[in-house]
Design a protein around this motif. Structure first.
Motif, PDB file in Angstrom:
ATOM      1  N   GLY A 188      -4.076   6.657   0.970  1.00  0.00           N
ATOM      2  CA  GLY A 188      -2.644   6.758   0.737  1.00  0.00           C
ATOM      3  C   GLY A 188      -2.299   6.635  -0.735  1.00  0.00           C
ATOM      4  O   GLY A 188      -1.549   7.452  -1.290  1.00  0.00           O
ATOM      5  N   THR A 189      -2.844   5.606  -1.403  1.00  0.00           N
ATOM      6  CA  THR A 189      -2.577   5.443  -2.834  1.00  0.00           C
ATOM      7  C   THR A 189      -3.250   6.552  -3.640  1.00  0.00           C
ATOM      8  O   THR A 189      -2.715   6.986  -4.664  1.00  0.00           O
ATOM      9  N   GLY A 190      -4.411   7.017  -3.175  1.00  0.00           N
ATOM     10  CA  GLY A 190      -5.069   8.143  -3.833  1.00  0.00           C
ATOM     11  C   GLY A 190      -4.225   9.403  -3.738  1.00  0.00           C
ATOM     12  O   GLY A 190      -4.079  10.152  -4.711  1.00  0.00           O
ATOM     13  N   GLY A 191      -3.634   9.630  -2.550  1.00  0.00           N
ATOM     14  CA  GLY A 191      -2.751  10.780  -2.373  1.00  0.00           C
ATOM     15  C   GLY A 191      -1.530  10.687  -3.273  1.00  0.00           C
ATOM     16  O   GLY A 191      -1.064  11.690  -3.832  1.00  0.00           O
ATOM     17  N   GLY A 192      -1.004   9.453  -3.427  1.00  0.00           N
ATOM     18  CA  GLY A 192       0.134   9.249  -4.322  1.00  0.00           C
ATOM     19  C   GLY A 192      -0.228   9.563  -5.757  1.00  0.00           C
ATOM     20  O   GLY A 192       0.553  10.183  -6.497  1.00  0.00           O
ATOM     21  N   TRP A 242       0.832  -1.219   0.000  1.00  0.00           N
ATOM     22  CA  TRP A 242       0.000   0.000   0.000  1.00  0.00           C
ATOM     23  C   TRP A 242       0.866   1.269   0.000  1.00  0.00           C
ATOM     24  O   TRP A 242       0.439   2.326   0.478  1.00  0.00           O
ATOM     25  N   ASP A 243       2.054   1.212  -0.505  1.00  0.00           N
ATOM     26  CA  ASP A 243       3.019   2.311  -0.393  1.00  0.00           C
ATOM     27  C   ASP A 243       2.621   3.475  -1.310  1.00  0.00           C
ATOM     28  O   ASP A 243       2.636   3.337  -2.540  1.00  0.00           O
ATOM     29  N   PRO A 244       2.284   4.648  -0.755  1.00  0.00           N
ATOM     30  CA  PRO A 244       1.890   5.795  -1.581  1.00  0.00           C
ATOM     31  C   PRO A 244       2.963   6.191  -2.597  1.00  0.00           C
ATOM     32  O   PRO A 244       2.632   6.606  -3.716  1.00  0.00           O
ATOM     33  N   ALA A 245       4.234   6.064  -2.229  1.00  0.00           N
ATOM     34  CA  ALA A 245       5.314   6.436  -3.151  1.00  0.00           C
ATOM     35  C   ALA A 245       5.335   5.529  -4.377  1.00  0.00           C
ATOM     36  O   ALA A 245       5.573   5.985  -5.503  1.00  0.00           O
ATOM     37  N   LYS A 246       5.081   4.241  -4.164  1.00  0.00           N
ATOM     38  CA  LYS A 246       5.038   3.307  -5.294  1.00  0.00           C
ATOM     39  C   LYS A 246       3.822   3.585  -6.178  1.00  0.00           C
ATOM     40  O   LYS A 246       3.888   3.481  -7.411  1.00  0.00           O
TER      41      LYS A 246
END
Length: 357
Positions: free
Chosen positions: A237-241, A208-212
């Motif tokens: 988190g992924t949406g923010g990424g 679930w890493d936002p950076a990835k």
């Protein structure tokens, strides 16, 4: 002093042995409610990429356990997205004599070992938020993850159709090792696949890493450009990424979904950067998990409301949050977030436009 007759002496000895055994049983907690008064409970969470575990899940679970069982001790550990570390943490709390483990697994498949090991020691296992399909836990408490996926995706599809937007959708899923992410993904596809909108590409985000997620979306922006009409992201988190990727590319941010109702996501919705999120008040699942755990350590297994992956389960229904209802659902009386925390100086004007005070 009168001597006891042999039969009387034998009876007295038998009574003494029975009383001693009962006392020992009570003191070690294996004989009903006696041991529940000072039981140790493990609360094992998966990562710190999502802020919810430190800020909400752990404190709320501890508070409810304290209310139910003032003498109980909660041993909280966070695995930092490391499945091997979570296994070590589980071994550690078992060595400390816990009576129950509440676990949100880093890796749903790997967590099967934890379940089997705990149950072999008569320790109850409550799967929390993420299920453990391979091995039957004693109970599962969560919001309905498949419904979460369906709701966020359908909300986005309806919005794009209402706006008559042309183009396709990117799908940013959660971790491939998380069974809950698999359920969310299934729910997303149930809405996207029947929408008539093209699915341009999808990605399972490790841990679930936002950076990835941001890196992957950046690549898709280079590939598809203006064809991207919206992004279904499986959590905030992924949406923010994804949103960060569009901003870094200097591109217009399309409608992007989320899930978890994190404070930063609420601010992005208010500012117009994120289209939706899911309100699933953590207090509900944290307190339900504490109640279920307390019932188990008292020797009173809770009844199941439903069954998922052959596991007795309690699943709660979430609510989609957009600009239209955020003031009421998240920031109103009894809401999960406080206006003072969300409406900082940067977001004050946007909050005022929505009538949030």
């Amino acid at each position: 002093m009168k001597k006891l007759l042999p039969r009387t002496a034998a009876a007295a000895a038998a009574t003494l042995i029975a009383l001693t055994a009962a006392a020992a049983c009570s003191s070690n907690g294996s004989g009903g409610s006696g041991g529940s008064k000072d039981a140790k409970i493990a609360f094992l969470m998966p990562d710190i990429a999502s802020t919810r575990y430190e800020l909400y899940d752990a404190p709320l679970f501890k508070a409810k356990m304290k209310q139910l069982c003032p003498g109980c001790t909660v041993l909280y550990q966070n695995a930092g997205a490391d499945a091997a570390k979570q296994q070590q943490q589980a071994n550690s709390v078992l060595a400390q004599g816990v009576k129950a483990i509440v676990i949100d697994p880093v890796d749903s498949a790997a967590a099967a070992t934890i379940v089997r090991n705990a149950q072999s020691q008569n320790v109850k296992v409550i799967a929390y938020d993420r299920p453990i399909p391979a091995t039957k836990a004693d109970y599962y408490v969560s919001f309905d993850n498949q419904k979460i996926g369906a709701l966020i995706a359908q909300s986005l599809v309806d919005h794009l159709k209402e706006k008559k937007v042309k183009g396709g959708i990117l799908e940013v899923n959660g971790s491939p090792t998380d069974a809950a992410a698999g359920l969310i993904k299934k729910g997303i596809h149930s809405a996207v696949d029947t929408s008539g909108l093209k699915l341009l590409a999808e990605y399972d985000t490790p841990n679930w890493d936002p950076a990835k997620a941001q890196d992957w979306v950046s690549g898709q922006i280079s590939k598809f450009g203006d064809q991207i009409a919206g992004v279904v992201a499986a959590n905030d988190g992924t949406g923010g990424g994804a949103i960060a990727a569009f901003k870094a590319a200097g591109a217009t941010v399309p409608p992007v979904t989320g899930n978890d109702a994190e404070l930063a996501a609420a601010q992005r919705i208010i500012a117009g950067d994120q289209y939706n999120t899911i309100s699933k008040p953590i207090k509900i699942v944290a307190e339900a998990a504490a109640t279920v755990t307390y019932q188990f350590i008292q020797g009173k297994p809770p009844a199941a409301q439903t069954t998922l992956f052959n596991t007795p389960s309690q699943l709660f229904t979430p609510t989609v949050v957009t600009k239209d209802n955020i003031a009421k659902v998240l920031l109103g009386p009894g809401g999960a977030l406080k206006p003072s925390a969300v409406c900082t100086q940067t977001y004050a004007a946007a909050c005022a436009k929505l009538g949030i005070k």
